[in-house]
Design a protein around this motif. Structure first.
Motif, PDB file in Angstrom:
ATOM      1  N   LEU A  14       0.821  -1.201   0.000  1.00 19.59           N
ATOM      2  CA  LEU A  14       0.000   0.000   0.000  1.00 19.59           C
ATOM      3  C   LEU A  14       0.862   1.261   0.000  1.00 19.59           C
ATOM      4  N   PHE A  15       1.953   1.235   0.777  1.00 17.26           N
ATOM      5  CA  PHE A  15       2.849   2.389   0.840  1.00 17.26           C
ATOM      6  C   PHE A  15       3.479   2.649  -0.528  1.00 17.26           C
ATOM      7  N   ILE A  16       3.983   1.584  -1.147  1.00 15.09           N
ATOM      8  CA  ILE A  16       4.627   1.727  -2.463  1.00 15.09           C
ATOM      9  C   ILE A  16       3.622   2.239  -3.493  1.00 15.09           C
ATOM     10  N   THR A  17       2.394   1.695  -3.431  1.00 13.46           N
ATOM     11  CA  THR A  17       1.372   2.112  -4.387  1.00 13.46           C
ATOM     12  C   THR A  17       1.028   3.581  -4.208  1.00 13.46           C
ATOM     13  N   CYS A  18       0.835   3.994  -2.939  1.00 15.52           N
ATOM     14  CA  CYS A  18       0.526   5.396  -2.648  1.00 15.52           C
ATOM     15  C   CYS A  18       1.639   6.304  -3.166  1.00 15.52           C
ATOM     16  N   LEU A  19       2.886   5.921  -2.900  1.00 12.29           N
ATOM     17  CA  LEU A  19       4.028   6.723  -3.310  1.00 12.29           C
ATOM     18  C   LEU A  19       4.084   6.865  -4.825  1.00 12.29           C
ATOM     19  N   SER A  20       3.833   5.762  -5.538  1.00 11.93           N
ATOM     20  CA  SER A  20       3.906   5.806  -6.993  1.00 11.93           C
ATOM     21  C   SER A  20       2.820   6.703  -7.562  1.00 11.93           C
ATOM     22  N   VAL A  21       1.655   6.676  -6.930  1.00  7.47           N
ATOM     23  CA  VAL A  21       0.565   7.527  -7.410  1.00  7.47           C
ATOM     24  C   VAL A  21       0.886   8.997  -7.171  1.00  7.47           C
ATOM     25  N   VAL A  22       1.386   9.299  -5.956  1.00  7.35           N
ATOM     26  CA  VAL A  22       1.713  10.687  -5.621  1.00  7.35           C
ATOM     27  C   VAL A  22       2.785  11.228  -6.573  1.00  7.35           C
ATOM     28  N   LEU A  23       3.772  10.397  -6.891  1.00  8.55           N
ATOM     29  CA  LEU A  23       4.864  10.826  -7.753  1.00  8.55           C
ATOM     30  C   LEU A  23       4.505  10.780  -9.228  1.00  8.55           C
ATOM     31  N   GLY A  24       3.623   9.841  -9.578  1.00  8.26           N
ATOM     32  CA  GLY A  24       3.398   9.590 -10.996  1.00  8.26           C
ATOM     33  C   GLY A  24       2.252  10.342 -11.619  1.00  8.26           C
ATOM     34  N   LEU A  25       1.252  10.731 -10.858  1.00  6.91           N
ATOM     35  CA  LEU A  25       0.104  11.407 -11.438  1.00  6.91           C
ATOM     36  C   LEU A  25       0.317  12.916 -11.441  1.00  6.91           C
ATOM     37  N   LYS A  26       0.200  13.520 -12.572  1.00  5.15           N
ATOM     38  CA  LYS A  26       0.390  14.960 -12.662  1.00  5.15           C
ATOM     39  C   LYS A  26      -0.866  15.683 -12.180  1.00  5.15           C
ATOM     40  N   LYS A  27      -0.647  16.723 -11.418  1.00  6.75           N
ATOM     41  CA  LYS A  27      -1.756  17.531 -10.962  1.00  6.75           C
ATOM     42  C   LYS A  27      -2.290  18.332 -12.129  1.00  6.75           C
ATOM     43  N   SER A  28      -3.600  18.538 -12.106  1.00  6.62           N
ATOM     44  CA  SER A  28      -4.234  19.292 -13.169  1.00  6.62           C
ATOM     45  C   SER A  28      -5.387  20.078 -12.596  1.00  6.62           C
ATOM     46  N   THR A  29      -5.635  21.252 -13.171  1.00  5.28           N
ATOM     47  CA  THR A  29      -6.791  22.026 -12.726  1.00  5.28           C
ATOM     48  C   THR A  29      -8.076  21.398 -13.238  1.00  5.28           C
ATOM     49  N   ASP A  30      -7.941  20.495 -14.219  1.00 13.75           N
ATOM     50  CA  ASP A  30      -9.105  19.825 -14.791  1.00 13.75           C
ATOM     51  C   ASP A  30      -9.457  18.614 -13.935  1.00 13.75           C
ATOM     52  N   ASP A 154      -7.017  -1.280   5.451  1.00 15.96           N
ATOM     53  CA  ASP A 154      -5.951  -0.328   5.167  1.00 15.96           C
ATOM     54  C   ASP A 154      -6.195   0.502   3.905  1.00 15.96           C
ATOM     55  N   LEU A 155      -7.278   0.238   3.202  1.00 16.62           N
ATOM     56  CA  LEU A 155      -7.521   0.932   1.935  1.00 16.62           C
ATOM     57  C   LEU A 155      -7.607   2.453   2.058  1.00 16.62           C
ATOM     58  N   PRO A 156      -8.199   3.009   3.113  1.00 16.66           N
ATOM     59  CA  PRO A 156      -8.257   4.477   3.199  1.00 16.66           C
ATOM     60  C   PRO A 156      -6.902   5.162   3.080  1.00 16.66           C
ATOM     61  N   ALA A 157      -5.834   4.447   3.419  1.00 10.83           N
ATOM     62  CA  ALA A 157      -4.494   5.038   3.304  1.00 10.83           C
ATOM     63  C   ALA A 157      -4.145   5.389   1.862  1.00 10.83           C
ATOM     64  N   LEU A 158      -4.797   4.710   0.917  1.00 10.32           N
ATOM     65  CA  LEU A 158      -4.530   4.996  -0.486  1.00 10.32           C
ATOM     66  C   LEU A 158      -4.961   6.404  -0.877  1.00 10.32           C
ATOM     67  N   LEU A 159      -5.895   6.957  -0.135  1.00 11.55           N
ATOM     68  CA  LEU A 159      -6.446   8.265  -0.491  1.00 11.55           C
ATOM     69  C   LEU A 159      -5.599   9.422   0.017  1.00 11.55           C
ATOM     70  N   TYR A 160      -4.575   9.118   0.799  1.00 11.97           N
ATOM     71  CA  TYR A 160      -3.697  10.181   1.315  1.00 11.97           C
ATOM     72  C   TYR A 160      -2.950  10.844   0.156  1.00 11.97           C
ATOM     73  N   SER A 161      -3.176  12.113  -0.019  1.00 14.90           N
ATOM     74  CA  SER A 161      -2.548  12.909  -1.085  1.00 14.90           C
ATOM     75  C   SER A 161      -2.904  12.414  -2.485  1.00 14.90           C
ATOM     76  N   PHE A 162      -3.978  11.637  -2.575  1.00 16.22           N
ATOM     77  CA  PHE A 162      -4.370  11.126  -3.890  1.00 16.22           C
ATOM     78  C   PHE A 162      -4.834  12.267  -4.784  1.00 16.22           C
ATOM     79  N   THR A 163      -4.437  12.220  -6.035  1.00 15.43           N
ATOM     80  CA  THR A 163      -4.891  13.207  -7.008  1.00 15.43           C
ATOM     81  C   THR A 163      -5.096  12.527  -8.347  1.00 15.43           C
TER      82      THR A 163
END
Length: 607
Positions: A14-30, A154-163
């Motif tokens: 879960l930690f690795i997945t969260c980290l990859s999402v935070v680093l890999g998904l670009k923020k967008s105003t859309d 533990d799934l709610p942890a995935l939503l931390y800083s999710f974008t």
């Protein structure tokens, strides 16, 4: 100790997945849909976690009492329904985490690294609960239930800083709709519970809620999409029974129009995105001929009429064989739908036979591997291997090139087909490329089924329509021969070709079956899970391509359906612990089997 270790592994993933999402998904105003999506997922994560706890308690109470078994199955069904409300989100944004919950109940091999994925989650629990004596599996069931309960908490942890952007949200629901169309309604991941139609309803509701913030505008694309979503949910709610569900009506009236409306909306919104799928999202729907483009497959050749024409000529060229007597058509007869009417083809010596049946070449280009055992990746590799195989064409590359180069006509054809090639264009790679281009062109998609699914409602008769519904439902055929090509390309990504262990016997005597000795993919990758594993071929044009299976054991289609109906080789009594096909009978009636055969005949193209 086991539970603590399992917990740590899950938390690390879960930690690795969260980290990859935070680093890999670009923020967008859309990101209009982001906040509502997160809030909805947050609620559904809690409901899912509660359902897994309920399942855990029901399994802990499992005993020989039929009521306890019923309660456990019902808890499993409810937990699966809760999972379907978040499946599209997990499968798209946190794919590695989603594998915990709903993997097939068989060991899967990740190539080329040969990593094994042990079965886990719902499908394993289902297989154990539907065993004649499920209570004897109490320990394994408890471990699987603990896995689900621990990881879901533990799934709610995935939503931390999710974008995520609206584009990504739209692609996630687009892929979920494809799962409904190709997998859910076939019972792919719940064959025993037969809850696929009800689960499809939950998936569409999840899509509906995810799209709600994005489809509020009054334009026609948004209005039609909202209307189709409403109508689809209503239809699924009104027809929950798995066996009687009219899949053809669902697809033609609801599923495919909904796919088209979603695509139109995404296009209108300028929100196109394809990060995960091999599909062409610009296609009208999944059954459109351009939905799965050839260029995603190994060795794919850009369509070129001159190269295809050259390949067609070479297909009949006997100069490619060692004795100037054989050509590709010797075993793949064009007038027989590019197949071989013998169980196994006559070998080069004219006396013996090659080990396996020569399948049709129609749609052969739409695979990620070639030969029954998938030992090569591209058609070009296959062609070169066949040319030099002592049992098949027994040719030598250099001798072949010298023969072909003597022809003035071939010199001109190769020069026209490969104008950018420096030097002599007649070389073995060019021959293989031309032949591969011709084989790739053998995909007419003009059968009665194709005409029906694309609007001609007179193209199929009532028996064929009943057969389609059985094929995609009770018969479980569509959970291995996946739409739209009805081969082993796995939806919704269409990036993998599936191998199965069916236990096909050496003979067609079901009362006295003999175990076939062909080890299939094991000869290429010697691991136990590949013993007697073979690629799942297309059943398009199957009416014209008898005999069937890798060894040509079955002479007619009724025999083939009956074999599956009896549970494959293990169902016939053969000792096959590695069989991936369920050994349980399908309980199809004689009429139902005949209807399935009728449907398969509707897949015959006009050549």
């Amino acid at each position: 100790m086991y539970r603590n270790k399992l917990k740590l592994i899950i938390q690390f993933l879960l930690f690795i997945t969260c980290l990859s999402v935070v680093l890999g998904l670009k923020k967008s105003t859309d990101s209009t849909g982001l906040i509502p999506l997160v809030e909805e997922v947050k609620v559904n994560f809690k409901l899912f976690a509660k359902s897994t706890n309920d399942l855990q308690r029901a399994i802990a109470a499992l005993n020989t009492n039929p009521q306890s078994i019923h309660d456990a199955k019902n808890a499993l069904k409810n937990s699966r329904l809760a999972y379907k409300r978040v499946a599209f989100f997990l499968d798209y944004f946190f794919q590695s985490s989603s594998l915990i919950y709903n993997k097939p109940a068989k060991v899967e091999v990740e190539e080329p690294y040969m990593e094994y994925q042990e079965p886990s989650g719902f499908q394993v629990i289902e297989a154990l609960l539907f065993d004649p004596q499920p209570w004897v599996h109490q320990k394994e069931l408890a471990a699987q239930a603990e896995l689900l309960a621990s990881s879901s908490s533990d799934l709610p942890a995935l939503l931390y800083s999710f974008t995520a952007t609206d584009q990504q949200i739209l692609e996630s629901v687009r892929l979920e709709l494809l799962r409904v169309i190709t997998l859910s309604i076939t019972g792919y991941d719940a064959p025993e519970l037969k809850s696929g139609v009800v689960e499809a309803g939950e998936s569409i509701r999840a899509i509906q809620k995810a799209l709600l913030p994005l489809v509020q505008q009054p334009d026609q694309a948004a209005v039609l999409l909202r209307q189709n979503l409403d109508a689809t949910v209503i239809y699924l709610d009104q027809h929950p029974d798995f066996d009687s569900f009219d899949r053809m009506k669902f697809l033609t009236t609801y599923g495919l129009p909904l796919q088209e409306q979603l695509s139109n909306f995404i296009r209108f919104s300028k929100a196109e995105l394809n990060t995960q799928s091999a599909l062409n999202y610009e296609a009208k729907n999944i059954f459109s001929p351009d939905a799965i483009p050839l260029n995603v497959f190994p060795g794919a050749i850009k369509t070129d009429a001159k190269i295809v024409a050259l390949g067609k000529k070479l297909f009949l060229e006997k100069a490619l064989s060692g004795n100037l007597k054989r050509n590709c058509a010797s075993c793949h007869h064009p007038e027989k739908y590019f197949s071989e009417p013998l169980k196994t083809s006559l070998a080069f010596d004219g006396k013996s036979n090659v080990p396996r049946n020569a399948p049709t070449l129609l749609y052969a280009g739409f695979q990620y591997s070639q030969f029954w055992d998938g030992r090569v990746k591209s058609l070009q590799e296959q062609i070169k291997a066949v040319i030099t195989n002592p049992q098949e064409m027994n040719g030598e590359h250099q001798v072949i090139l010298e023969r072909v180069s003597k022809s003035v006509v071939y010199q001109r054809d190769f020069k026209d087909s490969f104008p950018l090639f420096k030097g002599n264009p007649i070389h073995i790679d060019a021959i293989a490329t031309a032949l591969a281009a011709y084989i790739q062109s053998l995909a007419p998609r003009n059968s009665a089924f194709d005409k029906y699914i694309n609007g001609d409602r007179q193209a199929m008769n009532a028996q064929q329509l009943k057969g389609f519904n059985l094929f995609m439902g009770k018969g479980q055929c569509g959970s291995c021969h996946f739409a739209p090509l009805f081969n082993g390309l796995i939806p919704p990504y269409y990036k993998l070709t599936e191998y199965e262990v069916l236990g096909t016997p050496e003979n067609a005597d079901f009362k006295h079956p003999k175990k076939d000795q062909d080890q299939g993919r094991y000869n290429f990758f010697p691991i136990s899970y590949y013993q007697a594993a073979f690629k799942t071929p297309t059943i398009r044009n199957i009416e014209k391509t008898a005999p069937y299976m890798h060894n040509g054991a079955f002479q007619d289609l009724y025999q083939v359906v009956d074999f599956y109906n009896k549970g494959g080789g293990a169902g016939l009594g053969l000792d096959l612990p590695g069989q991936t096909l369920s050994a349980k009978p399908l309980n199809l009636t004689e009429i139902e089997m005949q209807n399935i055969v009728s449907f398969m005949k509707s897949l015959t193209d006009n050549l």
